[in-house]
Design a protein around this motif. Structure first.
Motif, PDB file in Angstrom:
ATOM      1  N   SER A 134      20.564  -7.438  20.468  1.00 27.93           N
ATOM      2  CA  SER A 134      19.947  -6.979  21.729  1.00 27.93           C
ATOM      3  C   SER A 134      19.508  -5.521  21.643  1.00 27.93           C
ATOM      4  O   SER A 134      19.535  -4.803  22.633  1.00 27.93           O
ATOM      5  N   SER A 136      17.208  -2.255  21.579  1.00 20.46           N
ATOM      6  CA  SER A 136      16.019  -1.904  22.360  1.00 20.46           C
ATOM      7  C   SER A 136      14.752  -2.021  21.504  1.00 20.46           C
ATOM      8  O   SER A 136      13.655  -2.136  22.022  1.00 20.46           O
ATOM      9  N   ARG A 138      12.785  -4.366  19.640  1.00 18.14           N
ATOM     10  CA  ARG A 138      12.656  -5.825  19.551  1.00 18.14           C
ATOM     11  C   ARG A 138      12.441  -6.305  18.112  1.00 18.14           C
ATOM     12  O   ARG A 138      12.970  -7.342  17.713  1.00 18.14           O
ATOM     13  N   SER A 141      15.779  -6.505  16.394  1.00 13.58           N
ATOM     14  CA  SER A 141      16.541  -7.658  16.888  1.00 13.58           C
ATOM     15  C   SER A 141      16.031  -8.952  16.287  1.00 13.58           C
ATOM     16  O   SER A 141      16.811  -9.826  15.905  1.00 13.58           O
TER      17      SER A 141
END
Length: 165
Positions: A134, A136, A138, A141
Motif C-alpha cells: 500500500s 503511496s 503505486r 506497490s
C-alpha cells in the motif's frame, strides 16, 4: 469463572482432533491442550462413535482458544477459511512455513498460503507486507504485488529489494 473468549474457532476433523491439537501446540508458543472430552454410550445412534473415543479437544495456540471435534468424515476443510500467522521476521516466516507445511499439500502453496497435513489453510504473512503493498508510490506497490504473486513462501528481502528498485 474466568473470562470467556467470545469467539472460539472450531475445527471439524474425521478422527484426527487429538493428533492435530498435539501438532499445532508443538508449533506455537504459549500453547497447550486444555481438555479432552470423550464420547459416551449415550447418543451413539446419532454420533456413531465408540464409547471412550475422543470427541473434542480444547487447546490454546499463543493463548487463543480453539476446539477440535472428531465429528466424522462428512465435512472437509477448504480455503474459504484460513488462519493468518503474523510474522515480524523472515526467521518467523520460515519457521511457521516449514512447520505447518510439513506433510501438507504443496500444490496449495501460493502467496504465503499453505495447506497443512490435515487440510487446514494457513497464511504466513510478514508484518511488513501490507505496508509494501500500500505504498503511496503505486508503481512500487504493483511491482511488489507482481513479485509476491510468484512466491509460495513470502521472501521479505526480495520484496524489499523490489520496493527499493
Amino acid at each position: 469463572m474466568g473470562n470467556i473468549q467470545k469467539i472460539t474457532p472450531n475445527f471439524w476433523f474425521d478422527n484426527q482432533a487429538e493428533e492435530a491439537a498435539q501438532f499445532y501446540t508443538s508449533i506455537f508458543d504459549d500453547s497447550e491442550i486444555v481438555k479432552v472430552s470423550r464420547y459416551l454410550n449415550e447418543g451413539q445412534e446419532i454420533h456413531g462413535q465408540s464409547e471412550g473415543a475422543v470427541m473434542t479437544v480444547d487447546f490454546k495456540l499463543n493463548g487463543q482458544k480453539f476446539v477440535a471435534l472428531n465429528g466424522g468424515p462428512q465435512f472437509k476443510f477448504n480455503e474459504a477459511i484460513s488462519f493468518i500467522v503474523h510474522c515480524a521476521t523472515q526467521e518467523e516466516v520460515d519457521y511457521y512455513w516449514d512447520k505447518l507445511s510439513e506433510g501438507g499439500d504443496e500444490s496449495a502453496q501460493q502467496c504465503g498460503w499453505l495447506k497443512d497435513k490435515f487440510g487446514v489453510s494457513w497464511q504466513i504473512i510478514p508484518d511488513i507486507l501490507p505496508e509494501l503493498l500500500s505504498s503511496s508510490d503505486r508503481d512500487k506497490s504493483e511491482k511488489v504485488m507482481k513479485e509476491m504473486l510468484q512466491m509460495k513462501k513470502i521472501d521479505i528481502n526480495l520484496l524489499k529489494e523490489v520496493d527499493q528498485a
